[in-house]
Each structure stands twice: as C-alpha cells, then as structure tokens.
Design a protein around this motif. Structure first.
Motif, PDB file in Angstrom:
ATOM      1  N   MET A  42       0.828  -1.215   0.000  1.00 39.32           N
ATOM      2  CA  MET A  42       0.000   0.000   0.000  1.00 39.32           C
ATOM      3  C   MET A  42       0.856   1.256   0.000  1.00 39.32           C
ATOM      4  O   MET A  42       0.527   2.241  -0.663  1.00 39.32           O
ATOM      5  N   VAL A  43       1.943   1.212   0.736  1.00 42.05           N
ATOM      6  CA  VAL A  43       2.861   2.361   0.751  1.00 42.05           C
ATOM      7  C   VAL A  43       3.369   2.618  -0.663  1.00 42.05           C
ATOM      8  O   VAL A  43       3.404   3.761  -1.153  1.00 42.05           O
ATOM      9  N   GLY A  44       3.740   1.534  -1.348  1.00 44.15           N
ATOM     10  CA  GLY A  44       4.239   1.660  -2.713  1.00 44.15           C
ATOM     11  C   GLY A  44       3.181   2.223  -3.637  1.00 44.15           C
ATOM     12  O   GLY A  44       3.453   3.107  -4.468  1.00 44.15           O
ATOM     13  N   ALA A  45       1.953   1.712  -3.482  1.00 37.94           N
ATOM     14  CA  ALA A  45       0.863   2.165  -4.351  1.00 37.94           C
ATOM     15  C   ALA A  45       0.569   3.638  -4.122  1.00 37.94           C
ATOM     16  O   ALA A  45       0.339   4.408  -5.067  1.00 37.94           O
ATOM     17  N   ARG A  46       0.589   4.049  -2.844  1.00 34.66           N
ATOM     18  CA  ARG A  46       0.312   5.444  -2.507  1.00 34.66           C
ATOM     19  C   ARG A  46       1.396   6.356  -3.082  1.00 34.66           C
ATOM     20  O   ARG A  46       1.104   7.417  -3.618  1.00 34.66           O
ATOM     21  N   PRO A  75      10.408   7.404  -7.522  1.00 37.56           N
ATOM     22  CA  PRO A  75       9.358   6.416  -7.252  1.00 37.56           C
ATOM     23  C   PRO A  75       9.760   5.014  -7.698  1.00 37.56           C
ATOM     24  O   PRO A  75       9.476   4.032  -7.011  1.00 37.56           O
ATOM     25  N   ALA A  76      10.421   4.892  -8.845  1.00 40.41           N
ATOM     26  CA  ALA A  76      10.818   3.567  -9.337  1.00 40.41           C
ATOM     27  C   ALA A  76      11.808   2.919  -8.377  1.00 40.41           C
ATOM     28  O   ALA A  76      11.708   1.723  -8.058  1.00 40.41           O
ATOM     29  N   GLN A  77      12.741   3.766  -7.906  1.00 39.78           N
ATOM     30  CA  GLN A  77      13.730   3.258  -6.958  1.00 39.78           C
ATOM     31  C   GLN A  77      13.065   2.828  -5.648  1.00 39.78           C
ATOM     32  O   GLN A  77      13.386   1.791  -5.059  1.00 39.78           O
ATOM     33  N   GLU A  78      12.082   3.649  -5.227  1.00 36.97           N
ATOM     34  CA  GLU A  78      11.371   3.344  -3.986  1.00 36.97           C
ATOM     35  C   GLU A  78      10.607   2.014  -4.114  1.00 36.97           C
ATOM     36  O   GLU A  78      10.593   1.201  -3.206  1.00 36.97           O
ATOM     37  N   HIS A  79      10.018   1.796  -5.282  1.00 36.63           N
ATOM     38  CA  HIS A  79       9.304   0.542  -5.525  1.00 36.63           C
ATOM     39  C   HIS A  79      10.236  -0.648  -5.468  1.00 36.63           C
ATOM     40  O   HIS A  79       9.897  -1.691  -4.904  1.00 36.63           O
ATOM     41  N   ASN A 129       1.380  -7.316  -6.051  1.00 40.51           N
ATOM     42  CA  ASN A 129       0.461  -6.693  -7.005  1.00 40.51           C
ATOM     43  C   ASN A 129       0.422  -5.180  -6.889  1.00 40.51           C
ATOM     44  O   ASN A 129       0.255  -4.474  -7.886  1.00 40.51           O
ATOM     45  N   LEU A 130       0.580  -4.690  -5.660  1.00 44.26           N
ATOM     46  CA  LEU A 130       0.576  -3.230  -5.497  1.00 44.26           C
ATOM     47  C   LEU A 130       1.918  -2.608  -5.866  1.00 44.26           C
ATOM     48  O   LEU A 130       2.001  -1.410  -6.112  1.00 44.26           O
ATOM     49  N   LEU A 131       2.946  -3.436  -5.891  1.00 44.17           N
ATOM     50  CA  LEU A 131       4.272  -2.906  -6.223  1.00 44.17           C
ATOM     51  C   LEU A 131       4.661  -3.156  -7.679  1.00 44.17           C
ATOM     52  O   LEU A 131       5.789  -2.887  -8.079  1.00 44.17           O
ATOM     53  N   LEU A 132       3.704  -3.688  -8.434  1.00 41.68           N
ATOM     54  CA  LEU A 132       3.997  -3.907  -9.858  1.00 41.68           C
ATOM     55  C   LEU A 132       4.382  -2.583 -10.520  1.00 41.68           C
ATOM     56  O   LEU A 132       3.824  -1.525 -10.180  1.00 41.68           O
ATOM     57  N   PRO A 133       5.309  -2.613 -11.469  1.00 42.74           N
ATOM     58  CA  PRO A 133       5.684  -1.375 -12.152  1.00 42.74           C
ATOM     59  C   PRO A 133       4.462  -0.750 -12.845  1.00 42.74           C
ATOM     60  O   PRO A 133       3.532  -1.460 -13.239  1.00 42.74           O
TER      61      PRO A 133
END
Lengths: 183, 480
Positions: free
Chosen positions: A176-180, B5-9, B472-476
C-alpha cells in the motif's frame, strides 16, 4: 475418493511444473520462443489453480475428517497442498495483472524465485501424497536432512504464528505504501 | 529530498521479498516446538531417543530352545523397588512412575511375546493388539477403584490396573471392563488364544539366573506355579516381612542407600534379596537411617511359572546387555506356553526397558516371524548337544517408543488405516518403526497439535495473501 484424487492431482502438478519451466525460460530469455511460451503462462496457471482446487477438495474426502486431521503425514499433506494452491494462485493473479511488467528488471528474478519456491512446495506435497498412497520416495529424506522430519506435523509455536500474521499485515502495508507513492 | 518512485518501488519490493523469506526461515527453524513436553501429571514422558537396536539369535536342539539377545544401554539398571529406613519408618523407592524413576531404582527388562498362529491379529500388528482401552499409565487410565470393583479382573483376579490383554477377550474392544464370561475365556485359552510372555528382569529374576514366564490373555498373568519373586511387605504391620540374615550375607542386615545412589553395587555384590539368605524381619534390630531392604525377594519358583532360565550369566559389558534364555520346547503346559516344534513357524515381538524406566516407557518391535529351521524373518538353528555355538549372524531388530497408541484407537475413525486393519494389511506394509514412534508421540498431544496445525495452515495462507497484495501493489506502472 482416493483414486479420483490421485487422478486429479496429475493436472495441477503437470501444469504448475510447465508454468515453472516457462518462468525459467522467460527469466533468461527475451527471445521469440520465450515470449511465445510466456503467452500461455496465465492460462496454464489458471487451469492449474482450478484443477488444484478440485484435487484439494476431493483429497479432503479421501479419509474421514477426524482420521485425516489426526495423522501427522496427512496433516502435512493438507498443509502443503493448501499452501501450494494459495501460492500458485498468487502467482497466477500476479502474472495476470502484471502482464509483461513481471519481466522487467528485478521483477524477473522475483518471478524466478517464486517459481522455485512453488515447485518446492508442490514437490513436498506430492511426496507426502505418495507416502500416504504407499509410495515413499527419497525426497522425504532430503527434507529430513534439511531439518523437518515429515512424520511429525509441521506446526508453528504461538510466537512464530504471531510473527507470521504480523509479517502478512506488514507485507500488505508495504504494498500500500508503494501504491500510494506511485499515485 | 525528492525520491525516485521507481527506486522506492524496487526497495519496497526487495524488503517484501526479504521479509517473506525471513519469516519462512524462522518458521522452518522453529516448527514443531512449543507443544510436545513432558507432563508427568498426565502420564506423559517422551524419551530422548525414540528408537533403539536389538539383536537376536535363536537355536534349538529338539529338547530346548535358546534365545540370545543383545542391546545397548548406557548403564545397567539392576536395582529395583527398595525400602529405605527413614525417620523411623520404611519408605518405598522404586515404584512404577511415569518416565525414569528419579533415583534410578528401576530394573532393566527384556520381554518377548510368542504366538503359534492362534492369535490371528498378532502376526500383523504385534503388541499393539494387547493395548486396550484405558491402559495403565495412559493419560486416561482406569482408576484403581474402578478396576478393583470389577467382578472378574478386580475381585477374582486381584488386578488394580488395566494391563495388557487380547481384544477377543472383550465383547467391546472400546471398553476394558467388557470381559467375556469365564467359560468363554477358558475355551479361548484351551484353543490357544493367548500370547506367551517371556519376561527377563535384571533385578527380579536375573540374580538367580531365571526369567519370569507369563501369559497375556484377558489380562497379563504369571503362568501356573510359584513366580520367581514375591513382595517383601507386611501391609498390616507396615514393615518388611524379611530382612537379610547377617550370617549369610557377610554380616549385613541391610543395604546402604548411599551405595545405591552412587551405584557402587555391581553384579557380584549383594543388591538383591534371595529367600534363602533372609530371615523374618526384626523390628527391634538397631536399624539406622539410610538402611535399605529390597521390597522383592527372589526364589526359585516352580511349575510353569519357572520354565525359563538364564543360560550362563546375563551381564552388561561395554555398553551392551547380553542375555541368553532357554526353555523346554514342550513345557507340557499348552495353556500357558506356546509349544515349539521342529520346522514350526512362530511370531515373536520384543520389548526392552532401560534407563530406569518401567511400565509403558519401553521400546517395542513390530512382529517378526521365527522359523525353526524353516525360513522366517529369522531362523532358529538346529544344533546337536547341550548348548548352541551361536555362530549364525544376528537378526537385527529396530525397537521404537510406542507412545499412547491403543488397539481401540487404531480401529477407530481417528486412524486412517482402520479400514486396512479390517482388511488384514500388516502394520509394516504401511509404517516404519521411526514413523510409528513419531506418531506415538504426536498422539499424546493430538488435540493440541491439531489446533496448532490449523493455525499454521491459516497463518501460512495469510502470509501468502500478504505477499500477493505486496507484489500486485508494487507492480511497475503500465507504460503509456
């Protein structure tokens, strides 16, 4: 029900094994063959999930519930089968939703690792099933040497259970953190 | 500071994978802990070793049959059931307790069940068939008052516990008290429906080179005749019946507690009481604190009860017991003993008690076939003369701790193999000794393990779902 369970389990085992091979191929190749194979990965995983669920359900009917849940080997088989089904289902959802994105950068190595773990889970599940059907194999000896006596039920103490649940919540939170951040 | 953001993911994905793997690792390392533990109040004690080896040889000369046994033991346990003079009273040490006797006062034992085919289930399931409902030292054991009140077992046979018995001696195997009428039991015995029990004891028979000879039918009983020991206790006077006669024991009226605790007394010392070296107990003797008298007195015994003797000396050396027993092939007591015949095939099962443990804390074997010259799992060799040469190889047997697994349980809906038992499928077709040992232990905690296993199944699925959500939430982000 035992013969039907034995018949049905061939499908998820075969489908998930082929899916794992496709993932290995696609991890190391962007070539035409790898892409063509990858095109059937989602259906493979989906049919694997459906037949796996059917095999699981029929498997639960092989013995009376009290007997199945009192036998260490049967308990282990149910546990591993349940986890295998859940795990491969997650892989299917991920590949289905992620599409080509699961082969980008770090992701392809994650997919490879997930596939390896999935194969491990289904191998142990199948081995335990073989034991229950009267066909023990050497795989159980390997598992034993790695630290698990398969004749004892795989269960976790309460503090590890708590850690698992907390980690599950943490994993969802990380997502969720990533999605946000992306939004 | 602005973040990529990409790096954070990527970082979050890596953390997710590492967290998932770390939890798997911890689960792998600590699985199977937190439930199984010793609980003496529930009669639960799990031995540190679940299996042990036993070696056997057999030979016969047409008149007598000989068995030689060899098994490892850290030390010989040859003291048993003693009375210590303490504060002016005689206090008992060495009674049967769950697990090891705390003072080390419990003898080593070797037992062998024998059948000639008259007990059909024995060939396939061995000693399991003798473990009935609410056996002694099970968590749900029948209370002594219940057994004493039983018209046959308690009032007629004087039993206070539910001991080994054969399933066919009960109208309902799930009810220890449902003993068949006496005339039916007598008919069963005549037809050979009993198991012969050879019972060698390191204290209660070995010092006089004898073995107890018993039988398992509707209960476990001694054969007809006088047994090789009796109890040295006068319940009314609350004192021993006999004491050592100093003139025959080198001036000693009693043993010393410290000698027992320091295990100073060996095979050649006085650590037991023989009837012929004892005299009536004298309460006016100047007994001292720490004086000890054995609570069992050895005697030669007679009749069918004293058919089995030790050949040579049964001794422990260099970590191994070696015991040789002999008996007439035909004892003339076909309702107490299984009669051995040339070229016959028999079923035997063995058990060993060691490490100062008694009652159900023993290691047992699966049944094995014994052929007299005839081929079996092992063969008794025919020889000429008085004693065998023992030049044949050992028959190796793996013994295992059986836990609380009873015949009623094995035939119930709790056992997936109950249907197979009905079909007569032998236990060894499906189970190995180590498997049975682990199953035996788990059965002692079955309810708790089942609950913990269900939680583990659910927690694992939750973890997989958590991983799925993270992935799934961290998918590019989709391009375009």
């Amino acid at each position: 029900m035992a013969p039907y369970h034995v018949m049905l389990v061939h499908f998820p085992i075969a489908l998930w094994t082929v899916a794992a091979l496709v993932i290995v191929l696609r991890t190391f190749s962007d070539g035409k063959l790898a892409r063509a194979a990858d095109a059937v990965l989602t259906p493979l995983l989906f049919v694997g999930m459906v037949t796996g669920a059917a095999a699981f359900a029929v498997g639960l009917l092989v013995w009376p519930t009290e007997a199945a849940t009192s036998s260490p080997l049967a308990r282990n088989h149910i546990l591993l089968a349940g986890w295998s089904l859940a795990y491969w289902t997650v892989l299917w959802v991920t590949r289905w939703r992620g599409g080509e994105r699961v082969w980008q950068g770090l992701w392809r190595w994650v997919m490879l690792g997930l596939a390896a773990l999935g194969v491990g889970l289904q191998t142990i599940t199948g081995t335990l099933g073989g034991y229950l059907a009267g066909n023990p194999s050497i795989v159980s000896e390997i598992v034993r040497r790695l630290g698990w006596e398969v004749f004892t039920t795989f269960y976790l103490p309460n503090w590890v259970l708590a850690a698992v649940v907390i980690s599950a919540v943490a994993l969802a939170a990380l997502g969720m953190v990533g999605a946000r951040a992306r939004n | 500071m602005e973040t990529n953001p990409a790096q954070e993911h990527k970082t979050l994905l890596a953390i997710s994978v590492i967290l998932f793997l770390a939890v798997l690792g911890v689960s792998w390392l600590f699985h199977g802990t937190g439930v199984v533990h010793n609980d003496l109040k529930r009669n639960i004690y799990i031995p540190s070793e679940l299996t042990m080896p036993l070696q056997v040889k057999a030979a016969y000369n047409g008149e007598k049959i000989f068995f030689r046994y060899r098994w490892p033991a850290q030390q010989p346990s040859i003291y048993h059931d003693m009375m210590k003079f303490e504060g002016g009273q005689w206090k008992r040490y060495g009674d049967s307790v769950p697990g090891p006797q705390p003072d080390g006062i419990y003898e080593d034992r070797l037992t062998m069940l024998v059948d000639d085919g008259s007990v059909p289930e024995f060939e396939h399931y061995g000693g399991y068939i003798t473990i009935g409902d609410r056996m002694r030292f099970f968590t749900n054991e029948a209370k002594p008052d219940e057994v004493k009140a039983h018209p046959y077992l308690g009032k007629k046979k004087g039993q206070t516990e539910v001991g080994k018995h054969l399933p066919g001696t009960r109208s309902d195997i799930n009810n220890w008290a449902s003993v068949l009428p006496e005339e039916e039991l007598a008919a069963q015995r005549k037809a050979g429906y009993f198991l012969d029990l050879w019972h060698w004891r390191a204290h209660r028979s070995n010092p006089i080179d004898m073995s107890d000879d018993q039988v398992v039918a509707e209960g476990r009983f001694g054969d007809k005749g006088k047994g090789v020991f009796f109890t040295n206790w006068d319940g009314k006077k609350k004192q021993p019946v006999l004491m050592f006669e100093p003139e025959k024991t080198g001036g000693r009226a009693a043993l010393k507690w410290d000698d027992l605790m320091q295990r100073k007394l060996g095979f050649e010392d006085l650590y037991y009481m023989r009837e012929d070296q004892a005299k009536p107990f004298d309460p006016n003797h100047p007994w001292k604190e720490g004086d000890v008298l054995p609570r069992r007195v050895l005697r030669s015994g007679d009749g069918s009860h004293a058919d089995i003797s030790v050949v040579g000396k049964a001794r422990w050396n260099d970590g191994y017991w070696e015991v040789t027993l002999a008996r007439a092939m035909d004892t003339g007591s076909p309702e107490d003993d299984k009669i051995f015949r040339d070229h016959g095939v028999y079923t035997v099962a063995f058990a060993v008690h060691r490490d100062s443990m008694g009652s159900r804390w023993h290691y047992v074997s699966l049944p094995a076939s014994l052929g007299l010259t005839h081929r079996g799992d092992f063969t008794a060799v025919r020889f000429q003369g008085a004693e065998p040469k023992w030049d044949q190889p050992w028959f190796d047997v793996k013994l295992f701790y059986p836990g609380q697994v009873s015949w009623p349980l094995l035939n119930s809906t709790k056992h997936a193999g109950a249907e197979r038992i009905k079909q007569g499928v032998p236990v060894k077709f499906r189970h190995s000794e180590i498997q049975l040992a682990h199953y035996g232990v788990e059965m002692e905690f079955n309810g708790q393990i089942r609950v913990q296993w269900l939680y583990t199944l659910a927690a694992g699925i939750l973890l997989i779902i958590g991983l799925g959500i993270a992935l799934n939430l961290l998918l590019p982000r989709k391009e375009g």
